[in-house]
Motif scaffolding. Structure first.
Motif, mmCIF file in Angstrom:
data_model
loop_
_atom_site.group_PDB
_atom_site.id
_atom_site.type_symbol
_atom_site.label_atom_id
_atom_site.label_comp_id
_atom_site.label_asym_id
_atom_site.label_seq_id
_atom_site.Cartn_x
_atom_site.Cartn_y
_atom_site.Cartn_z
ATOM 1 N N THR A 59 -54.790 78.470 -41.838
ATOM 2 C CA THR A 59 -53.915 79.136 -40.882
ATOM 3 C C THR A 59 -54.001 78.425 -39.534
ATOM 4 O O THR A 59 -55.097 78.166 -39.035
ATOM 5 N N PRO A 60 -52.850 78.073 -38.925
ATOM 6 C CA PRO A 60 -52.870 77.328 -37.656
ATOM 7 C C PRO A 60 -53.588 78.048 -36.529
ATOM 8 O O PRO A 60 -54.198 77.429 -35.669
ATOM 9 N N GLY A 61 -53.536 79.381 -36.502
ATOM 10 C CA GLY A 61 -54.189 80.134 -35.439
ATOM 11 C C GLY A 61 -55.680 80.299 -35.684
ATOM 12 O O GLY A 61 -56.199 79.988 -36.752
ATOM 13 N N TYR B 8 -52.850 82.509 -31.662
ATOM 14 C CA TYR B 8 -52.135 81.244 -31.546
ATOM 15 C C TYR B 8 -52.082 80.721 -30.110
ATOM 16 O O TYR B 8 -52.058 81.510 -29.155
ATOM 17 N N PRO B 9 -52.059 79.394 -29.956
ATOM 18 C CA PRO B 9 -51.990 78.785 -28.622
ATOM 19 C C PRO B 9 -50.790 79.296 -27.831
ATOM 20 O O PRO B 9 -49.692 79.447 -28.366
ATOM 21 N N GLY B 10 -51.027 79.548 -26.546
ATOM 22 C CA GLY B 10 -49.955 79.970 -25.666
ATOM 23 C C GLY B 10 -49.645 81.452 -25.714
ATOM 24 O O GLY B 10 -48.778 81.926 -24.974
ATOM 25 N N GLU B 11 -50.346 82.201 -26.559
ATOM 26 C CA GLU B 11 -50.044 83.621 -26.708
ATOM 27 C C GLU B 11 -51.092 84.491 -26.023
ATOM 28 O O GLU B 11 -52.288 84.199 -26.063
ATOM 29 N N LEU C 13 -52.394 75.540 -20.910
ATOM 30 C CA LEU C 13 -53.551 74.962 -21.594
ATOM 31 C C LEU C 13 -53.436 75.029 -23.111
ATOM 32 O O LEU C 13 -54.308 74.553 -23.829
ATOM 33 N N GLU C 14 -52.370 75.649 -23.598
ATOM 34 C CA GLU C 14 -52.099 75.769 -25.038
ATOM 35 C C GLU C 14 -53.291 76.396 -25.765
ATOM 36 O O GLU C 14 -53.832 75.845 -26.725
ATOM 37 N N ILE C 15 -53.675 77.575 -25.281
ATOM 38 C CA ILE C 15 -54.771 78.324 -25.887
ATOM 39 C C ILE C 15 -54.359 79.791 -25.998
ATOM 40 O O ILE C 15 -53.543 80.272 -25.214
ATOM 41 N N PRO C 16 -54.926 80.525 -26.951
ATOM 42 C CA PRO C 16 -54.727 81.978 -26.948
ATOM 43 C C PRO C 16 -55.597 82.625 -25.880
ATOM 44 O O PRO C 16 -56.670 82.109 -25.540
ATOM 45 N N LEU C 17 -55.135 83.739 -25.340
ATOM 46 C CA LEU C 17 -55.863 84.449 -24.302
ATOM 47 C C LEU C 17 -55.846 85.940 -24.633
ATOM 48 O O LEU C 17 -54.798 86.492 -24.955
ATOM 49 N N ILE C 18 -57.018 86.570 -24.576
ATOM 50 C CA ILE C 18 -57.140 87.998 -24.850
ATOM 51 C C ILE C 18 -57.535 88.705 -23.562
ATOM 52 O O ILE C 18 -58.479 88.285 -22.884
#
Length: 323
Positions: A55-57, A73-76, A231-236
């Protein structure tokens, strides 16, 4: 030259942005025909269906959650919301540990707990040792029996050996603005790489600007969204639910499902988030059963899965429970 916010930190951030762009070879983003590279997307779908590609994420390590969410996923930006004492910090820290154990670099920004308390939670979760051992005098973990240590202490040292090696970075600065976070995250991206940022929690994030509270939250939501995208990263981001979420169904007595409008200072956070996840657990009954409710998802499905909160170990475990 004077500025409204004229801080040295802003100048640092701008300089870092320029350096980062040069290092990554970043160019201006131009419009592109929709059909470009669509064949590659079809190949991706085929490879995923055949199990030829992961899975890409980022996967959470909880099978029920991964089945529903499908990865980070990146950017989300994901907003994780719950009432007080449900276990937001334990959940996000356990999630961060699981992802870091996959070799992914995680920045955990804690505005509520100090590093020592976070380390206690990590050791407790990994070693399966009651977290009270770190807070209460006389709660024994080190005992001799026939000249040998009992297993609990061995497990702690084994856990320490694992946790020492994973790329999980704990940041417990008391006052953090979105600009602070952006500077820190960009520096890590350049130095060590960065795969995930977690902020616990948004209610204690300090705005970069003055103004009405709703305007500050709108600006912070926009800033963190830009951070994830740049930064093309997921952020919570953790958030609190207001008191209305404590209501119960009058007929069944069970807790009612939270609403998006019950996220404290919800406006823009709710709008800007790619997905919103609620944690719900009956704290009054000291229940372990925790509902993971995906209330909003731009790309995946919404629904509910179950985890079991082992609160004495600050850890969530998978269950086969579905609601």
């Amino acid at each position: 030259m004077s500025r409204d916010l004229g801080t040295a930190q802003e100048l640092v951030e701008e300089a870092q942005a320029a350096i980062y762009a040069l290092a990554e070879g970043t160019e201006d983003v131009l419009p592109e025909l929709a059909g470009v590279d669509m064949d590659k997307e079809i190949e991706l779908a085929l490879e995923l269906s055949r199990g030829e590609r992961a899975t890409p994420g980022l996967t959470t390590g909880w099978r029920p959650v991964d089945e529903l969410v499908g990865g980070l996923y990146p950017g989300e930006v994901t907003v994780l919301a719950a009432r007080t004492s449900v276990g937001k910090s334990s959940f996000t820290l356990d999630l961060s540990r699981r992802i870091a154990e996959q070799g992914k670099v995680v920045l955990y920004c804690s505005l509520e707990m100090r590093r020592s308390a976070l380390r206690h939670k990590l050791l407790s979760a990994k070693a399966n040792v009651d977290s009270r051992a770190f807070r209460r005098t006389g709660h024994k973990i080190e005992m001799l029996q026939d000249g040998e240590m009992l297993p609990a202490l061995d497990r702690l040292w084994d856990a320490e050996a694992v946790l020492r090696e994973i790329p999980l970075h704990l940041w417990d600065k008391v006052r953090v603005t979105p600009l602070d976070l952006r500077v820190r995250a960009r520096q890590m991206k350049m130095d060590t790489g960065l795969d995930l940022v977690v902020v616990d929690y948004v209610g204690k994030l300090t705005p970069d600007t003055r103004g009405e509270r709703h305007e500050q939250h709108a600006e912070m939501s926009r800033a963190l969204g830009e951070l994830a995208g740049d930064l093309e990263i997921p952020l919570i981001v953790c958030a609190q639910l207001n008191r209305d979420s404590d209501r119960r169904n009058k007929e069944t007595g069970k807790m009612a499902t939270p609403l998006l409008s019950q996220i404290r200072d919800s406006g823009r956070w709710e709008e800007d988030a790619h997905q919103v996840i609620f944690l719900q657990r009956d704290v009054a009954e000291q229940g372990r059963s925790t509902e993971i409710i995906v209330a909003k998802s731009r790309m995946g499905e919404t629904g509910t899965r179950g985890l079991s909160f082992q609160y004495e170990y600050s850890r969530f475990d998978s269950t086969d429970e579905r609601f």
